[in-house]
Write a protein that holds these residues in place. Structure first.
Motif, PDB file in Angstrom:
ATOM      1  N   GLY A 197       0.811  -1.205   0.000  1.00  0.00           N
ATOM      2  CA  GLY A 197       0.000   0.000   0.000  1.00  0.00           C
ATOM      3  C   GLY A 197       0.845   1.254   0.000  1.00  0.00           C
ATOM      4  N   THR A 198       2.111   1.138  -0.406  1.00  0.00           N
ATOM      5  CA  THR A 198       3.038   2.269  -0.444  1.00  0.00           C
ATOM      6  C   THR A 198       3.309   2.672  -1.890  1.00  0.00           C
ATOM      7  OG1 THR A 198       5.160   1.108  -0.693  1.00  0.00           O
ATOM      8  CG2 THR A 198       4.184   1.140   1.520  1.00  0.00           C
ATOM      9  N   SER A 199       4.125   3.717  -2.064  1.00  0.00           N
ATOM     10  CA  SER A 199       4.519   4.152  -3.411  1.00  0.00           C
ATOM     11  C   SER A 199       5.770   3.431  -3.901  1.00  0.00           C
ATOM     12  CB  SER A 199       4.757   5.665  -3.420  1.00  0.00           C
ATOM     13  OG  SER A 199       5.797   6.009  -2.521  1.00  0.00           O
ATOM     14  N   LEU A 200       6.329   2.536  -3.085  1.00  0.00           N
ATOM     15  CA  LEU A 200       7.524   1.793  -3.492  1.00  0.00           C
ATOM     16  C   LEU A 200       7.186   0.880  -4.667  1.00  0.00           C
ATOM     17  CD1 LEU A 200       9.026   0.873  -0.005  1.00  0.00           C
ATOM     18  CD2 LEU A 200       9.824   2.640  -1.601  1.00  0.00           C
ATOM     19  N   GLY A 201       7.921   1.061  -5.757  1.00  0.00           N
ATOM     20  CA  GLY A 201       7.653   0.309  -6.969  1.00  0.00           C
ATOM     21  C   GLY A 201       7.380   1.214  -8.152  1.00  0.00           C
ATOM     22  N   LEU A 202       7.146   2.493  -7.870  1.00  0.00           N
ATOM     23  CA  LEU A 202       6.956   3.446  -8.962  1.00  0.00           C
ATOM     24  C   LEU A 202       8.245   3.618  -9.760  1.00  0.00           C
ATOM     25  CD1 LEU A 202       4.849   6.319  -7.331  1.00  0.00           C
ATOM     26  CD2 LEU A 202       4.114   4.756  -9.145  1.00  0.00           C
ATOM     27  N   ASN A 203       9.375   3.584  -9.050  1.00  0.00           N
ATOM     28  CA  ASN A 203      10.678   3.769  -9.684  1.00  0.00           C
ATOM     29  C   ASN A 203      11.450   2.456  -9.723  1.00  0.00           C
ATOM     30  OD1 ASN A 203      10.333   6.701  -9.833  1.00  0.00           O
ATOM     31  ND2 ASN A 203      10.593   6.631  -7.596  1.00  0.00           N
ATOM     32  N   ALA A 204      12.236   2.284 -10.775  1.00  0.00           N
ATOM     33  CA  ALA A 204      12.951   1.017 -10.967  1.00  0.00           C
ATOM     34  C   ALA A 204      13.936   0.723  -9.852  1.00  0.00           C
ATOM     35  CB  ALA A 204      13.675   1.041 -12.319  1.00  0.00           C
ATOM     36  N   ASP A 205      14.468   1.758  -9.198  1.00  0.00           N
ATOM     37  CA  ASP A 205      15.463   1.542  -8.154  1.00  0.00           C
ATOM     38  C   ASP A 205      14.876   1.546  -6.741  1.00  0.00           C
ATOM     39  OD1 ASP A 205      14.803   4.203  -8.172  1.00  0.00           O
ATOM     40  OD2 ASP A 205      16.876   4.942  -8.055  1.00  0.00           O
ATOM     41  N   ASP A 206      13.562   1.518  -6.629  1.00  0.00           N
ATOM     42  CA  ASP A 206      12.937   1.465  -5.305  1.00  0.00           C
ATOM     43  C   ASP A 206      13.223   0.128  -4.623  1.00  0.00           C
ATOM     44  OD1 ASP A 206      11.788   3.965  -5.444  1.00  0.00           O
ATOM     45  OD2 ASP A 206       9.805   3.244  -6.039  1.00  0.00           O
ATOM     46  N   PRO A 207      13.425   0.135  -3.314  1.00  0.00           N
ATOM     47  CA  PRO A 207      13.514  -1.143  -2.593  1.00  0.00           C
ATOM     48  C   PRO A 207      12.143  -1.808  -2.542  1.00  0.00           C
ATOM     49  CG  PRO A 207      13.459   0.682  -1.046  1.00  0.00           C
ATOM     50  CD  PRO A 207      13.562   1.302  -2.416  1.00  0.00           C
ATOM     51  N   LEU A 208      12.123  -3.103  -2.312  1.00  0.00           N
ATOM     52  CA  LEU A 208      10.846  -3.807  -2.175  1.00  0.00           C
ATOM     53  C   LEU A 208      10.174  -3.400  -0.863  1.00  0.00           C
ATOM     54  CD1 LEU A 208      11.769  -7.434  -3.345  1.00  0.00           C
ATOM     55  CD2 LEU A 208      10.786  -5.566  -4.689  1.00  0.00           C
ATOM     56  N   PRO A 209       8.851  -3.267  -0.848  1.00  0.00           N
ATOM     57  CA  PRO A 209       8.151  -2.898   0.385  1.00  0.00           C
ATOM     58  C   PRO A 209       8.197  -3.988   1.447  1.00  0.00           C
ATOM     59  CG  PRO A 209       6.586  -3.436  -1.341  1.00  0.00           C
ATOM     60  CD  PRO A 209       7.933  -3.398  -1.991  1.00  0.00           C
ATOM     61  N   PHE A 210       8.366  -5.227   1.008  1.00  0.00           N
ATOM     62  CA  PHE A 210       8.581  -6.357   1.917  1.00  0.00           C
ATOM     63  C   PHE A 210       9.216  -7.478   1.118  1.00  0.00           C
ATOM     64  CE2 PHE A 210       4.120  -6.378   0.531  1.00  0.00           C
ATOM     65  CZ  PHE A 210       4.008  -7.620  -0.074  1.00  0.00           C
ATOM     66  N   ASP A 211       9.760  -8.459   1.826  1.00  0.00           N
ATOM     67  CA  ASP A 211      10.524  -9.533   1.186  1.00  0.00           C
ATOM     68  C   ASP A 211       9.610 -10.696   0.808  1.00  0.00           C
ATOM     69  OD1 ASP A 211      12.340 -11.367   0.300  1.00  0.00           O
ATOM     70  OD2 ASP A 211      13.391 -11.601   2.219  1.00  0.00           O
ATOM     71  N   PRO A 212       9.400 -10.952  -0.487  1.00  0.00           N
ATOM     72  CA  PRO A 212       8.551 -12.074  -0.887  1.00  0.00           C
ATOM     73  C   PRO A 212       9.070 -13.425  -0.402  1.00  0.00           C
ATOM     74  CG  PRO A 212       8.936 -10.595  -2.735  1.00  0.00           C
ATOM     75  CD  PRO A 212       9.870 -10.171  -1.648  1.00  0.00           C
ATOM     76  N   ALA A 213      10.384 -13.513  -0.147  1.00  0.00           N
ATOM     77  CA  ALA A 213      10.943 -14.780   0.336  1.00  0.00           C
ATOM     78  C   ALA A 213      10.429 -15.136   1.719  1.00  0.00           C
ATOM     79  CB  ALA A 213      12.468 -14.694   0.346  1.00  0.00           C
ATOM     80  N   ALA A 214       9.948 -14.138   2.455  1.00  0.00           N
ATOM     81  CA  ALA A 214       9.441 -14.384   3.807  1.00  0.00           C
ATOM     82  C   ALA A 214       7.979 -14.808   3.808  1.00  0.00           C
ATOM     83  CB  ALA A 214       9.613 -13.129   4.659  1.00  0.00           C
ATOM     84  N   LEU A 215       7.317 -14.753   2.659  1.00  0.00           N
ATOM     85  CA  LEU A 215       5.893 -15.070   2.604  1.00  0.00           C
ATOM     86  C   LEU A 215       5.649 -16.576   2.662  1.00  0.00           C
ATOM     87  CD1 LEU A 215       4.814 -12.589  -0.224  1.00  0.00           C
ATOM     88  CD2 LEU A 215       4.496 -12.314   2.252  1.00  0.00           C
ATOM     89  N   SER A 216       4.533 -16.922   3.225  1.00  0.00           N
ATOM     90  CA  SER A 216       4.143 -18.333   3.303  1.00  0.00           C
ATOM     91  C   SER A 216       3.618 -18.807   1.949  1.00  0.00           C
ATOM     92  CB  SER A 216       3.064 -18.511   4.370  1.00  0.00           C
ATOM     93  OG  SER A 216       3.508 -18.037   5.614  1.00  0.00           O
ATOM     94  N   LYS A 217       3.732 -20.104   1.712  1.00  0.00           N
ATOM     95  CA  LYS A 217       3.228 -20.685   0.479  1.00  0.00           C
ATOM     96  C   LYS A 217       1.723 -20.439   0.370  1.00  0.00           C
ATOM     97  CE  LYS A 217       2.981 -25.072  -2.049  1.00  0.00           C
ATOM     98  NZ  LYS A 217       3.276 -26.528  -2.003  1.00  0.00           N
ATOM     99  N   GLY A 218       1.285 -20.000  -0.809  1.00  0.00           N
ATOM    100  CA  GLY A 218      -0.130 -19.753  -1.017  1.00  0.00           C
ATOM    101  C   GLY A 218      -0.569 -18.326  -0.759  1.00  0.00           C
ATOM    102  N   THR A 219       0.350 -17.481  -0.290  1.00  0.00           N
ATOM    103  CA  THR A 219       0.001 -16.077  -0.051  1.00  0.00           C
ATOM    104  C   THR A 219      -0.259 -15.359  -1.372  1.00  0.00           C
ATOM    105  OG1 THR A 219       1.388 -16.012   1.935  1.00  0.00           O
ATOM    106  CG2 THR A 219       0.764 -13.905   0.974  1.00  0.00           C
ATOM    107  N   LEU A 220      -1.326 -14.596  -1.420  1.00  0.00           N
ATOM    108  CA  LEU A 220      -1.599 -13.729  -2.564  1.00  0.00           C
ATOM    109  C   LEU A 220      -0.864 -12.408  -2.353  1.00  0.00           C
ATOM    110  CD1 LEU A 220      -3.424 -12.930  -5.101  1.00  0.00           C
ATOM    111  CD2 LEU A 220      -4.874 -11.816  -3.399  1.00  0.00           C
ATOM    112  N   VAL A 221      -0.148 -11.936  -3.376  1.00  0.00           N
ATOM    113  CA  VAL A 221       0.582 -10.672  -3.293  1.00  0.00           C
ATOM    114  C   VAL A 221      -0.122  -9.654  -4.184  1.00  0.00           C
ATOM    115  CG1 VAL A 221       2.801  -9.518  -3.607  1.00  0.00           C
ATOM    116  CG2 VAL A 221       2.731 -11.915  -2.880  1.00  0.00           C
ATOM    117  N   ALA A 222      -0.540  -8.543  -3.563  1.00  0.00           N
ATOM    118  CA  ALA A 222      -1.344  -7.546  -4.277  1.00  0.00           C
ATOM    119  C   ALA A 222      -0.666  -6.186  -4.255  1.00  0.00           C
ATOM    120  CB  ALA A 222      -2.737  -7.456  -3.651  1.00  0.00           C
ATOM    121  N   GLU A 223      -0.898  -5.410  -5.302  1.00  0.00           N
ATOM    122  CA  GLU A 223      -0.268  -4.103  -5.497  1.00  0.00           C
ATOM    123  C   GLU A 223      -1.304  -2.991  -5.610  1.00  0.00           C
ATOM    124  OE1 GLU A 223       2.252  -2.283  -5.597  1.00  0.00           O
ATOM    125  OE2 GLU A 223       4.065  -3.401  -6.034  1.00  0.00           O
TER     126      GLU A 223
END
Length: 266
Positions: A193-219
């Motif tokens: 729910g942040t603006s991170l991702g608008l620019n190519a060099d933005d850091p990720l808002p959270f680490d997808p590697a930490a997500l549990s299997k089956g989690t839906l990721v929404a933008e």
């Protein structure tokens, strides 16, 4: 064709180059035969109040769409707020009424929630991780709480801001399990729910590697449609949900809200 009878509207942003609402809403105006045009204005924070006040004084000006970083600032410049805008302390659309007053509402959350529903995603009873506590994130939090999610974890750079959002949610939804948490694991849905991702060099808002299997990721980011976060989530085999759903579901609501008094604006 723009004439002296054309109603004017503006989207306020900084930066403004990424916005897609003008293209989409102007197409809706044309399809509906509405003589109106929405233009992008890049307005720095220090000039926001002067810009809003100046356009408010124009009798053929019909309203604003508001995006990053102004959503939590403009409520102070509105004359009337909807209940959801007042609760979230955020506004993303403002109508200049026939009475010359500015009416603020918040459609981000409804647009996001309806986008999930259109994609066949049920949120009731789900555990949700939300990155951000600003305007869009606040709107999403309230919309999902209204739809019966079981728990909400909010991660924000400012813990105080996250806790302030949690307090507002608790006042309206006391049964909702809600807390500040940076760990996105063990959730059914993880949302940027942040603006991170608008620019190519933005850091990720959270680490997808930490997500549990089956989690839906929404933008909420609409451009680029597939952000670095969604690309990383897909690489892990997780289902993704792009920001275009939120935009598409907001457009009808925006069109209805902004044109409500349009015939009387002049």
């Amino acid at each position: 064709m723009i004439t002296g009878k054309t109603k004017t509207l503006a989207i306020l942003a900084d930066p403004v180059t990424h916005v897609r609402t003008p293209q989409a809403l102007n197409q809706r105006f044309a399809e509906a035969g509405i003589d109106a045009v929405l233009v992008p204005l890049e307005v720095p924070a220090k000039a926001l109040q002067a810009t809003v006040n100046g356009l408010k004084a124009c009798r053929n000006f019909a309203g604003f769409v508001v995006t990053v970083p102004h959503k939590t600032t403009v409520p102070a410049f509105c004359d009337v707020l909807s209940a959801r805008a007042a609760a979230a302390m955020s506004v993303n659309v403002i109508r200049r009424g026939a009475d010359g007053l500015l009416y603020g509402d918040l459609l981000d959350g409804e647009g996001f929630a309806r986008g999930l529903e259109r994609a066949g995603i049920e949120v009731a009873g789900k555990r949700v991780f939300l990155a951000g506590a600003g305007g869009a994130a606040s709107a999403i939090a309230f919309a999902l709480a209204a739809r019966g999610i079981a728990a909400l974890s909010i991660a924000n750079r400012s813990t105080a801001k996250a806790e302030a959002l949690i307090a507002r949610l608790a006042a309206q939804y006391p049964a909702l399990e809600c807390h500040a948490q940076a760990d996105p694991s063990d959730h059914d849905i993880a949302i940027n729910g942040t603006s991170l991702g608008l620019n190519a060099d933005d850091p990720l808002p959270f680490d997808p590697a930490a997500l549990s299997k089956g989690t839906l990721v929404a933008e909420v980011i609409m451009q680029p449609e597939v952000t670095a976060l969604l690309t990383a989530a897909e690489a892990r085999g997780l289902r993704i949900h792009t920001g275009k759903y939120m935009l598409e579901e907001q457009l009808n609501e925006m069109l209805s809200f902004l044109t409500r008094d349009m015939g009387e604006v002049l």
